[in-house]
Scaffold this motif. Structure first.
Motif, PDB file in Angstrom:
ATOM      1  N   THR A 118      36.143  41.584  37.078  1.00 33.35           N
ATOM      2  CA  THR A 118      36.423  42.936  36.589  1.00 33.35           C
ATOM      3  C   THR A 118      35.260  43.872  36.883  1.00 33.35           C
ATOM      4  O   THR A 118      35.460  45.038  37.237  1.00 33.35           O
ATOM      5  N   ALA A 121      35.279  44.705  40.649  1.00 33.95           N
ATOM      6  CA  ALA A 121      36.377  45.591  41.023  1.00 33.95           C
ATOM      7  C   ALA A 121      35.971  47.049  40.859  1.00 33.95           C
ATOM      8  O   ALA A 121      36.303  47.903  41.698  1.00 33.95           O
ATOM      9  N   ASP A 127      38.763  43.412  45.448  1.00 33.76           N
ATOM     10  CA  ASP A 127      39.622  42.566  44.630  1.00 33.76           C
ATOM     11  C   ASP A 127      39.072  41.144  44.703  1.00 33.76           C
ATOM     12  O   ASP A 127      39.143  40.500  45.749  1.00 33.76           O
ATOM     13  N   THR A 128      38.504  40.678  43.609  1.00 32.68           N
ATOM     14  CA  THR A 128      37.911  39.348  43.552  1.00 32.68           C
ATOM     15  C   THR A 128      38.820  38.434  42.745  1.00 32.68           C
ATOM     16  O   THR A 128      39.096  38.710  41.581  1.00 32.68           O
ATOM     17  N   ALA A 129      39.287  37.359  43.358  1.00 31.15           N
ATOM     18  CA  ALA A 129      40.165  36.414  42.678  1.00 31.15           C
ATOM     19  C   ALA A 129      39.351  35.231  42.178  1.00 31.15           C
ATOM     20  O   ALA A 129      38.234  34.970  42.641  1.00 31.15           O
ATOM     21  N   GLY A 229      44.084  36.754  36.888  1.00 32.40           N
ATOM     22  CA  GLY A 229      43.231  36.855  38.073  1.00 32.40           C
ATOM     23  C   GLY A 229      43.011  35.559  38.807  1.00 32.40           C
ATOM     24  O   GLY A 229      42.227  35.516  39.761  1.00 32.40           O
TER      25      GLY A 229
END
Length: 288
Positions: A118, A121, A127-129, A229
Motif C-alpha cells: 500500500t 502504490a 502495483d505491488t502484489a 493483494g
C-alpha cells in the motif's frame, strides 16, 4: 587537476544518492509515534542480525536501522539477498507487540507485506502484489518478478522485521532471471527517501490497527487486505514443506492464522504454515 585526475567520489553515481538522514528523521520521528529512532549505516552484514543482537540486550520499540549496502543480507530459508550499494531499500525495524497474544505474532510479516504494497502504490505508483508468505512482486514487461522480500525473527521481547527491496536495479544488475525492480516496473519515483517514508508510515498505520484489535487479523481488516493483494490466491502452486514433503493444489484462502489453504486434487484442504511456494500457473506464463 584535470577531471580525469580528480578522485572518484563514492557518490559519483548520481542516480543513486545517499539517504538524507536528518530529513528522514524529521519526517518519521514524532512524539507519540511508533518510530523512536532511525539510523543509516553505510554498509553492514545484515540489518536483521544487528537489531536482533541489540534486542537481546534491550532495545526500544520503533527502532529503525537502514543500510546503504548489505553484504550478508538474509531472506527466508537462509537465502542470501545481494544488490549494489544504494540501489534499494535495506532496513529492519524492532516491534514489541506485548499486549497481542504471541500466537498472533505470525501475522507480522504478512502485515509488513500489506504495508509495503500500500505504501509503494502511493509513493512509487507501482502495483505491488504479495506472494505468500512474504515476497513482493512487480510486473516487468507483462511477467511477474520478485522485487522484494520480508524476514521476521523473534528477538529479545519482540520481533525484528526486515525488508529488502530492489528500487533502481537495471536489467544487467538483477541477481536472478526471476528478479525485478521498481524502476523496471515503471515506477513514477525511485527516490528512496520518499519510498522509505511511504513504507514506514504505512507500516505504522497497519501495525496500529492490528494492535488495537489485539492482533485479530479479521477485525483489523488485515486478513481481507492481504487476501485482496495476494497473487498466490487462485493459482495452482507447489508447496515444498518441512520434512521434504511436497503438496500441489490450488491456493484458495488465507485463514485466520495467516496460513495458506491449498485445495488438492483428492479434495483435501491443506493448511500451509511454512514452506517454499512456487506459482505453477504464473502471470505471463512464468514460474515465480
Amino acid at each position: 587537476m584535470t577531471p580525469s585526475d580528480a578522485p572518484q567520489s563514492r557518490w559519483s553515481d548520481l542516480d543513486r544518492p545517499p539517504l538524507n538522514v536528518p530529513a528522514l528523521r524529521r519526517g518519521l520521528l514524532r512524539p507519540g509515534g511508533l518510530w523512536t529512532s532511525l539510523d543509516v549505516v553505510e554498509t553492514i552484514g545484515s540489518t536483521n542480525s544487528d537489531l536482533a543482537r541489540r534486542a537481546a540486550a534491550g532495545l526500544d520499540e520503533g527502532t529503525v536501522l537502514v543500510a546503504e549496502e548489505q553484504t550478508a543480507g538474509r531472506g527466508r530459508l537462509d537465502r542470501t539477498w545481494t544488490a549494489p550499494a544504494r540501489s534499494g531499500l535495506f532496513f529492519s525495524v524492532y516491534l514489541t507487540p506485548g499486549d497481542v497474544p504471541v500466537e498472533r505474532w505470525g501475522w507480522l510479516p504478512l502485515l509488513t507485506g500489506v504495508a509495503a504494497a500500500t505504501g509503494l502504490a502511493k509513493a512509487a505508483g507501482v502495483d505491488t502484489a504479495l506472494k505468500w508468505p512474504n515476497d513482493l512482486l512487480v510486473t516487468v514487461e507483462g511477467v511477474e518478478r520478485k522485487a522484494g522480500g520480508i524476514l521476521a525473527e523473534r528477538a529479545g521481547n519482540g520481533v525484528v522485521v526486515g525488508m529488502g527491496l530492489n528500487v533502481s536495479l537495471r536489467a544487467d544488475e538483477l541477481p536472478a532471471p526471476t528478479a525485478g525492480s521498481l524502476a523496471l516496473a515503471g515506477a513514477v519515483s525511485t527516490d528512496r527517501e520518499t519510498l522509505l517514508r511511504g513504507v514506514l508510515r504505512s507500516l505504522e498505520h497497519w501495525y496500529g490497527q492490528w494492535r488495537a484489535a489485539d492482533g485479530d487479523a479479521a477485525a483489523s481488516g488485515l486478513q481481507e487486505a492481504y487476501a485482496a493483494g495476494c497473487a498466490t490466491l487462485g493459482r495452482t502452486v507447489r508447496a515444498q514443506l518441512p520434512g521434504d514433503r511436497t503438496v500441489i493444489g490450488e491456493a484458495v484462502a488465507i485463514d485466520s492464522d495467516g496460513r495458506l489453504i491449498l485445495s488438492t486434487d483428492d479434495g483435501l484442504q491443506e493448511p500451509v504454515s511454512a514452506g517454499d511456494i512456487v506459482h505453477l500457473r504464473g502471470a505471463g506464463g512464468g514460474l515465480v
